[in-house]
Design an enzyme around this catalytic site. Sequence first.
Site, mmCIF file in Angstrom:
data_model
loop_
_atom_site.group_PDB
_atom_site.id
_atom_site.type_symbol
_atom_site.label_atom_id
_atom_site.label_comp_id
_atom_site.label_asym_id
_atom_site.label_seq_id
_atom_site.Cartn_x
_atom_site.Cartn_y
_atom_site.Cartn_z
ATOM 1 N N SER A 190 7.351 -1.921 1.960
ATOM 2 C CA SER A 190 6.844 -2.990 1.097
ATOM 3 C C SER A 190 5.362 -2.858 0.769
ATOM 4 O O SER A 190 4.917 -3.339 -0.261
ATOM 5 C CB SER A 190 7.106 -4.341 1.744
ATOM 6 O OG SER A 190 6.463 -4.414 3.000
ATOM 7 N N HIS A 218 13.829 -4.400 -0.176
ATOM 8 C CA HIS A 218 13.060 -4.211 -1.412
ATOM 9 C C HIS A 218 13.776 -3.309 -2.408
ATOM 10 O O HIS A 218 13.221 -3.000 -3.469
ATOM 11 C CB HIS A 218 11.675 -3.629 -1.100
ATOM 12 C CG HIS A 218 10.681 -4.671 -0.690
ATOM 13 N ND1 HIS A 218 10.075 -5.527 -1.579
ATOM 14 C CD2 HIS A 218 10.214 -5.014 0.535
ATOM 15 C CE1 HIS A 218 9.264 -6.335 -0.944
ATOM 16 N NE2 HIS A 218 9.323 -6.058 0.346
ATOM 17 N N LYS A 249 15.073 -11.638 -2.539
ATOM 18 C CA LYS A 249 14.165 -10.883 -3.410
ATOM 19 C C LYS A 249 14.842 -10.685 -4.775
ATOM 20 O O LYS A 249 14.948 -11.640 -5.532
ATOM 21 C CB LYS A 249 13.757 -9.577 -2.721
ATOM 22 C CG LYS A 249 12.845 -9.862 -1.513
ATOM 23 C CD LYS A 249 12.274 -8.632 -0.866
ATOM 24 C CE LYS A 249 11.209 -9.016 0.158
ATOM 25 N NZ LYS A 249 11.612 -8.842 1.548
HETATM 26 C C1 LIG Z 1 11.471 -9.372 2.882
HETATM 27 C C2 LIG Z 1 12.007 -8.512 3.934
HETATM 28 C C3 LIG Z 1 12.757 -9.055 4.998
HETATM 29 C C4 LIG Z 1 12.948 -10.534 5.183
HETATM 30 O O1 LIG Z 1 13.897 -11.048 4.295
HETATM 31 P P1 LIG Z 1 14.220 -12.611 4.347
HETATM 32 O O2 LIG Z 1 15.609 -12.704 3.803
HETATM 33 O O3 LIG Z 1 13.187 -13.281 3.500
HETATM 34 O O4 LIG Z 1 14.151 -13.041 5.768
HETATM 35 C C5 LIG Z 1 13.295 -8.183 5.922
HETATM 36 N N1 LIG Z 1 13.094 -6.852 5.844
HETATM 37 C C6 LIG Z 1 12.366 -6.303 4.851
HETATM 38 C C7 LIG Z 1 12.187 -4.831 4.798
HETATM 39 C C8 LIG Z 1 11.798 -7.127 3.877
HETATM 40 O O5 LIG Z 1 11.052 -6.585 2.911
#
Ligand SMILES: *Cc1c(COP(=O)(O)O)cnc(C)c1O
Length: 402
Positions: A190, A218, A249
């Site tokens: 990320s 992502h 996301k």
């Molecule tokens: C955003 C993200 C998460 C968390 O996701 P949520 O559903 O908001 O808890 C977990 N792992 C990665 C790699 C992320 O980028």
Amino acid sequence: MAYSDVARASFASEIETIKGKGLYKEKRFIRSPQDAEITVEYPEGAAEEKVLNFCANNYLGLSSHPEVIAAAHEGLDSRGYGMSSVRFICGTQDIHRELQDRLTDFLGTEDTLLFPSCMDANAGVFEAILGPEDVIIADRLIHASLVDGIRLCSAQYDTFKHMNMKHLEKKLQLHQDKRHRLVVTDGVFSMDGDLFPLDEAVALCESYDAMILLDDSHATGVIGKTGRGVHEHFGVVGKIDVITTTLGKALGGASGGCVAGRKELVELCRQKARPYLFSNSLSPVITAASIKVLDIITKTTERRDKLEANTKYFREKITAAGLNVRPGETPIVPVMLYNAKLASDMARDMYAEGIYVIGFSFPVVPNGQARIRVQLSAAHEFGHIERCVVAFAKVGDSYGIL
Ligand SMILES: *Cc1c(COP(=O)(O)O)cnc(C)c1O
């Protein structure tokens, strides 16, 4: 002094330390739905302003899509607002099953289990499937939620240098005496937007009898010809033992996550994963809207293709404007500044130019690697992107960095 005042003073002093290091996170309020253009109240109490948003994970522009909103209304009307139960007591509706089946198809796995978030999926999966006779071998830059999930499990823990397959191979050799080996990685990292070389890792796992867990949060909806993820991009669909990902996301951006993978492994999570057993079910509203999201993105790749075009366009224009971006192909584009104060000052000035971006510095990224992370969306038009580049050029020039 009353003990409550002693504790209060101790917390206040810690908050001051955070501020002193320049790591204090300010409050920011958005007064509109999530979109390419948003209405923001910042700082708190200031008059609201319209700005272009370049820091959301709204990759496909589905967070406020009319069809998704309509499906959420439909879910609310037909299945109610809340489940008031965890999944295994009385919190599983037919639409939860339907969404799980749709995710299984989309991700190319054998089964899928929904969790309240991907953070919860990661908190539950390791402890459910591994024990002290096993080893986890993780990329050194994995997401914080994976780190936390690994902490909750009794397996041994080792790491390999970020995306370094030679080092991974060494670690796999070293751990041949363990019962199970599980390699753990993000698909897209990320902070850097790096794509993990999954095909090479899968080949290593095959030679050294290891499983692989891919957190594709992502990438789901974004990477690969039809947006299935990093495994599609590298031609290894069906070869990933376990995928964790988020609905928070690209897939509408509300909340929810899942563990998808080999049937028995998912079944073990259904029996043992603590956030599945002890935290409430995903709301019917989100569940119904997520099914619609999968309808939309499996019918056409239009949005993911537009995101790809937007990403190319931004990367070309920002480089031509003289800014230093980390090369790559994902919609996460770090504008490298290497100095924490510069990153936060420039982000503030970008806001004054009507562009909402955030500076990232230590400990979110390594010391000396401060940056402004730009994220593209299918909701952006080329005109939005041009305004963002013009603002970067103006602000960058004012700091003499072009
Ligand atoms: C955003 C993200 C998460 C968390 O996701 P949520 O559903 O908001 O808890 C977990 N792992 C990665 C790699 C992320 O980028």
